[in-house]
Scaffold this active site. Structure first.
Site, PDB file in Angstrom:
ATOM      1  CB  THR A 151      -0.942   0.018   1.219  1.00 29.53           C
ATOM      2  OG1 THR A 151      -0.183  -0.195   2.393  1.00 29.53           O
ATOM      3  CG2 THR A 151      -2.023  -1.023   1.088  1.00 29.53           C
ATOM      4  CE  LYS A 177       0.103  -3.410   4.426  1.00 31.30           C
ATOM      5  NZ  LYS A 177      -0.115  -1.985   4.470  1.00 31.30           N
ATOM      6  CB  THR A 188      -0.022  -2.099  11.176  1.00 30.65           C
ATOM      7  OG1 THR A 188      -0.291  -1.586  12.431  1.00 30.65           O
ATOM      8  CG2 THR A 188      -1.217  -2.034  10.282  1.00 30.65           C
ATOM      9  CD  GLU A 274       2.640   5.481   6.542  1.00 32.68           C
ATOM     10  OE1 GLU A 274       2.295   6.208   7.485  1.00 32.68           O
ATOM     11  OE2 GLU A 274       1.868   4.719   5.939  1.00 32.68           O
ATOM     12  CG  ASN A 398       0.587   9.195   7.811  1.00 36.88           C
ATOM     13  OD1 ASN A 398      -0.136   8.358   7.310  1.00 36.88           O
ATOM     14  ND2 ASN A 398       1.822   8.937   8.215  1.00 36.88           N
ATOM     15  CB  THR A 403     -10.414  11.780   2.298  1.00 44.43           C
ATOM     16  OG1 THR A 403     -10.282  11.001   3.454  1.00 44.43           O
ATOM     17  CG2 THR A 403     -11.836  12.241   2.181  1.00 44.43           C
TER      18      THR A 403
END
Lengths: 403, 403
Positions: A151, A177, A188, A274, A398, A403
């Site tokens: 992702t 991933k 996660t 990230e 982030n 959205t």
């Protein structure tokens, strides 16, 4: 046993792989991975402890509990979480569709999803993707499957090794991933380790727990435990070894190999955190118990102030000591010692000279910064957690995502 | 009762104030505040739960326990934390020196420090500063004292109100400092509320607890609980009212006034959160207990992913639900409802339409964003925590600060 971080095609006997683009990601990138074993494989899994579990996690846990699997279906771009009964129907349809295409029972299919929460997974695209992936299955498709799981990952994560078990050559390969929503319990991510070794499902379960504890339960990027975490191990027995006994010498070597593969994958996840520019390994020693050490390590590893200081290469040990102090573990400031990048910046409560602190600052410019916090309680409890720094890029990324 | 957020000189009868620069801050800015009551005052306090307590916190707690105080000495620029026995000697010297200068017992002096951890507080500068501040004490010095408390605060925080108690006019004024290391239990800061009302120390203690619970224990900026938190209330009785009974009608009005002053100070601290561009009030309802609601509110309020989404005005309710899910409280995804900026983005597990989500995105551009998470358990437990967003400026600021 030597780990290989391979980009070249790697085979795991008896497994075939595919990665296709089926339109779940609007970008047109690879978004569906299929992993299939030619024969029934023993399976074990660890799943997220988040109370909000995605539909595929609920279903995967149910299928894995039976101890047998043939196929893993992983889509990226959509987590199929918070999607209610409709989401569960799509996850079930994926298992049934893959089962029909590959001639296996739906309960032998393990579904995984990762991506945006709260959007219904498009059923037709998913099923068409499974059909296409079935046609594309190849012994050489592992790298492509790892690509399709991504992702926000900057790079696919694949680790493999080969070893001999009772005279037979055995392969382990792991795909992972994960880059955001990374916290202990479980970090996660989706992880799938495949081996041609013969290991029973109960033995696989016993081997998996400690390997996860030392790898994916010992890393953090942002402290957020996701709704979709799943760590799977499949062993198809094609290597032909006598079923592995965890307590035997071979069993211990296999356990070490599994831990090495998962540990390296976990490190790759933190490296890909990230916005991360570096990693810190927080080791806590001299605690009354391992559990106490772990609480302190986690408080330090998740402190925003520690993580920004890490980004800024600032050996601000006051923030480390402060985080240790609010971890909820009894400790005394005058007994604490801290090393940053190998440099002792605090020794039993006594701060180092400015010259030594400057040395620590230089050490913090490295990609990897070991931080050791000794609580000085006289106890032997210890724990390690690897964390990433908190950079401006993390925030930029982030606050712009979704959205 | 109307709160006043005043910049103009404000007096609290019987109290005098000073703010001076004594060179603890290299910048030459104000770094020493002195607050002095002409008569002995009742005092109550709440202190950090961090296991690593700064020397002045240990000493202040000891002095406050006696229930009586005359003087508060606050220095900024240096936390006097992790400074061992030498740090404790400096804190004691500050009390003795202020005691001699003002003719009060050293145990009637409450010391507070805030700033860098792990650097010895320069004794001579501190004592010279106390001497200078003693000479500068003035009934009109409150605003200057609030200035001198600041470390990374962008602005001084002062709130006051006046009310009538049994026919007497009573003043309450609160001063606070805090912008980083802000977490519940207790939010990282120094707070001093002064009143000329007559209240006994035991009554003051009973009034302080709920006021702190509803204010400084209900905010978060970065989740880091500092080594130096202290909240003090001094009541010198100069107003001449009959000693306040907490359970009386006047007692309840006074309690509400104290809570209002502290609540407004807490809001100012979040508004001044390092790098903050906006505030979110996270209200959790429909929980089985207030404690359960509080755990969920805190998980949402401290989630880096929620805080960056807040910064980016992204109504990504999936991150909110995910954080609720890992709070350690039993809940069911299909019963969750979420409102962002008053807009229902999730109703009992059913996501809103894109048009409604766009409305929520617009609402998130405001300075204040109310977020309501209803757990739908049928319980009446609720809790509220106010948080700031996580911006690129926070990271820039905290990676460049110190050393």
């Amino acid at each position: 046993v030597k780990l290989r971080i391979r980009e070249r095609p790697l085979r795991v006997p008896g497994f075939r792989f595919a990665g296709v683009a089926c339109g779940i990601k609007k970008s047109g990138r690879l978004d569906l991975a299929l992993i299939h074993s030619e024969v029934p494989a023993a399976v074990a899994g660890v799943f997220t402890r988040n109370r909000v579990k995605a539909a595929p996690v609920v279903l995967a846990a149910r299928h894995v509990r039976r101890g047998r699997a043939r196929t893993v279906v992983i889509n990226s771009g959509n987590a199929n979480a918070c999607t209610g009964a409709a989401g569960m129907r799509v996850a079930l349809a994926a298992c049934r569709h893959a089962g029909l295409a590959l001639d296996v029972a739906p309960s032998d299919v393990v579904p995984c999803s990762t991506g945006k929460i709260g959007v219904l997974l498009p059923r037709a695209r998913l099923l068409d993707g499974i059909s296409a992936a079935t046609r594309a299955l190849s012994p050489d498709g592992l790298w492509r499957a790892a690509h399709a799981m991504r992702t926000t990952d900057a790079f696919p994560k694949v680790v493999s090794l080969q070893m001999r078990i009772a005279g037979r050559r055995v392969t382990l390969a792991g795909l992972a991933k994960g880059a955001g929503m990374i916290a202990p319990d479980v970090a996660t991510l989706l992880v799938c380790v495949l081996t041609d070794a013969a290991v029973s499902a109960p033995a696989l379960r016993r081997l998996l727990r400690p390997a996860v504890a030392a790898s994916f339960n010992a890393i953090t990027v942002d402290g957020d435990t996701s709704t979709n975490d799943a760590v799977l191990v499949l062993a198809n027995g094609i290597a032909g070894n006598a079923p592995l006994v965890p307590e035997s010498a071979d069993g211990r070597r296999f356990a070490a190999a599994l831990a090495a593969v998962m540990g390296e994958l976990a490190e790759m996840v933190v490296a890909d955190g990230e916005g991360a520019t570096k990693r810190a390994r927080i080791a806590v020693t001299g605690a009354r118990s391992d559990a106490a050490a772990r609480r302190v390590a986690r408080a330090v590893a998740e402190s925003q102030l520690v993580k920004t200081a890490l980004y800024g290469a600032d050996p601000n040990w006051g923030r480390i000591v402060c985080a240790a102090g609010y971890a909820g573990v009894p400790l005394r400031a005058e007994r604490l010692s801290v090393r940053v990048g190998g440099v002792p910046v605090l020794r039993r409560g006594v701060p180092a000279s400015p010259a030594i602190v400057r040395r620590a600052a230089r050490a913090m410019r490295a990609d990897r910064v070991p931080i050791v916090v000794d609580l000085g309680t006289g106890g032997r409890g210890s724990a390690t957690i690897t964390t990433s720094d908190l950079s401006s890029a993390y925030v930029r990324f982030n606050s712009a995502y979704s959205t």
